[in-house]
Design an enzyme around this catalytic site. Structure first.
Site, PDB file in Angstrom:
ATOM      1  N   HIS A  46      29.582   8.069  31.830  1.00  7.49           N
ATOM      2  CA  HIS A  46      29.162   8.064  30.292  1.00  7.49           C
ATOM      3  C   HIS A  46      30.404   7.331  29.481  1.00  7.49           C
ATOM      4  CE1 HIS A  46      27.286   9.621  26.378  1.00  7.49           C
ATOM      5  NE2 HIS A  46      27.508   8.426  26.417  1.00  7.49           N
ATOM      6  N   ARG A  48      31.782   6.958  26.266  1.00  6.11           N
ATOM      7  CA  ARG A  48      31.472   7.285  24.981  1.00  6.11           C
ATOM      8  C   ARG A  48      32.265   6.461  24.056  1.00  6.11           C
ATOM      9  NH1 ARG A  48      28.695  12.740  24.709  1.00  6.11           N
ATOM     10  NH2 ARG A  48      28.765  12.618  22.251  1.00  6.11           N
ATOM     11  N   HIS A  53      36.316  10.959  27.610  1.00  5.34           N
ATOM     12  CA  HIS A  53      36.597  11.268  29.208  1.00  5.34           C
ATOM     13  C   HIS A  53      36.584   9.706  29.777  1.00  5.34           C
ATOM     14  CE1 HIS A  53      32.067  11.392  28.919  1.00  5.34           C
ATOM     15  NE2 HIS A  53      32.111  12.628  28.412  1.00  5.34           N
ATOM     16  N   GLU A  73      26.013   5.133  31.713  1.00  7.85           N
ATOM     17  CA  GLU A  73      25.405   5.961  30.570  1.00  7.85           C
ATOM     18  C   GLU A  73      26.044   5.482  29.269  1.00  7.85           C
ATOM     19  OE1 GLU A  73      25.302  10.313  29.735  1.00  7.85           O
ATOM     20  OE2 GLU A  73      24.483  10.417  32.056  1.00  7.85           O
ATOM     21  N   GLU A 154      14.664   9.214  31.815  1.00  7.43           N
ATOM     22  CA  GLU A 154      15.211  10.359  32.525  1.00  7.43           C
ATOM     23  C   GLU A 154      14.957  11.561  31.703  1.00  7.43           C
ATOM     24  OE1 GLU A 154      19.336   9.965  33.745  1.00  7.43           O
ATOM     25  OE2 GLU A 154      19.846  12.207  33.262  1.00  7.43           O
ATOM     26  N   GLY A 198      22.301  20.034  32.294  1.00  3.92           N
ATOM     27  CA  GLY A 198      22.572  21.568  32.458  1.00  3.92           C
ATOM     28  C   GLY A 198      21.846  22.010  33.942  1.00  3.92           C
TER      29      GLY A 198
HETATM   30  N1  PXP Z   1      21.887  12.942  32.270  1.00  3.19           N
HETATM   31  C1  PXP Z   1      22.281  12.646  31.173  1.00  3.19           C
HETATM   32  C2  PXP Z   1      21.627  11.359  30.487  1.00  3.19           C
HETATM   33  C3  PXP Z   1      23.504  13.068  30.466  1.00  3.19           C
HETATM   34  O1  PXP Z   1      23.936  12.782  29.230  1.00  3.19           O
HETATM   35  C4  PXP Z   1      24.169  14.061  31.084  1.00  3.19           C
HETATM   36  C5  PXP Z   1      25.361  14.880  30.626  1.00  3.19           C
HETATM   37  O2  PXP Z   1      26.508  13.634  30.502  1.00  3.19           O
HETATM   38  C6  PXP Z   1      23.597  14.586  32.329  1.00  3.19           C
HETATM   39  C7  PXP Z   1      22.719  13.774  33.073  1.00  3.19           C
HETATM   40  C8  PXP Z   1      24.176  15.494  33.348  1.00  3.19           C
HETATM   41  O3  PXP Z   1      24.586  16.930  32.817  1.00  3.19           O
HETATM   42  P1  PXP Z   1      25.302  18.074  33.033  1.00  3.19           P
HETATM   43  O4  PXP Z   1      26.668  17.432  32.885  1.00  3.19           O
HETATM   44  O5  PXP Z   1      25.008  19.102  32.323  1.00  3.19           O
HETATM   45  O6  PXP Z   1      24.877  18.176  34.565  1.00  3.19           O
END
Ligand code: PXP
Length: 252
Positions: A46, A48, A53, A73, A154, A198
């Site tokens: 991701h 941002r 990060h 992402e 998703e 999560g």
């Molecule tokens: N999917 C998406 C779209 C997310 O934004 C995130 C968190 O960055 C995750 C999955 C993964 O989440 P986690 O880091 O809690 O496993």
């Protein structure tokens, strides 16, 4: 027959650790290579707006160095659309992004500016990027995603994960039912169903058991476990938990 379940490994928090000191170590691109060797089906990162990060050069290096599908992402900003169209990852997952949040706290609001979202989806589709929308697990939201022309959704599993951690079984079951109903409705419309947020070795099984879900994207729990057991073992343990959950679905 229940289709196989893919694991996308989110490497953002390797970059979080690197950025705590600046410099180049630990390298999220090395984490991507190790994750692939340990059996990841895809790599997610991701970028941002605040670059807290993953950095721009990480995305460029990931695209250059890995052959495994890269899931980018991104927020639906002009800046991110331009980066995605230039880098051309295999997939882009559109997420809501607020500067002040610690992580992606809710799903995309598909109602507030549908024309803008449809334009972003169109621009990414046109560049050959498979678009997914990170959304709340709700049947109406599935219909809206379908109308917008996204091939993939998703499902946000954060509320389920929170209820699970709180040990609140009735709420965990309610949240899981929401995910199940959304997955079934979305798949009936022809959407490809992913899920994430999560998920941990402990709570992943019941989500993995939902047959319409074909991909899970997992980050924080894997990188957290990697501190103790290494990334490869963390991924192998997660995969085993996913397969146990999937197997229980196939058996029932
Ligand atoms: N999917 C998406 C779209 C997310 O934004 C995130 C968190 O960055 C995750 C999955 C993964 O989440 P986690 O880091 O809690 O496993």
């Amino acid at each position: 027959m229940t289709p196989p379940l893919r694991l996308g490994v989110n490497i953002d928090h390797v970059a979080t650790l690197r950025n705590a000191r600046g410099g180049f170590y630990p390298d999220p691109v090395r984490a991507a290579h190790e994750a692939i060797m340990a059996g990841a089906d895809g790599i997610t990162a991701h970028l941002r707006e605040d670059r807290r990060h993953i950095r721009d050069e990480d995305i460029e290096r990931l695209k250059r160095q890995i052959l495994t599908p890269l899931n980018f992402e991104m927020a639906t900003t002009d800046e991110m659309v331009a980066i995605a169209r230039r880098v051309r990852p295999h997939a882009a997952c559109l997420v809501p992004e607020k500067r002040e949040e610690r992580t992606t706290e809710g799903g995309l609001d598909l109602r507030s500016s549908p024309e803008r979202l449809a334009a972003v989806i169109g621009a990414l589709n046109e560049a050959g990027i498979r678009v997914s929308l990170f959304v709340e697990p709700d049947p109406e939201v599935m219909s809206a995603a379908h109308r917008l022309g996204a091939p993939v959704v998703e499902l946000h599993t954060g509320a389920y994960a929170e209820a699970f951690i709180a040990g609140d079984e009735p709420r965990t079951t309610t949240e899981l039912d929401r995910i199940r109903r959304a997955a079934a409705h979305g798949a009936s419309l022809g959407l490809e169903i992913h899920a994430g947020h999560g998920l941990t070795e402990e709570n992943v099984g019941r989500v993995a058991a939902i047959p319409e879900i074909v991909e899970l994207n997992i980050g924080h729990a894997l990188i957290g476990a990697a501190v103790f057991v290494g990334l490869a073992d963390a991924i192998r343990a997660m995969r085993a938990a996913m397969e146990r959950g999937r197997g229980s679905a196939a058996a029932s």
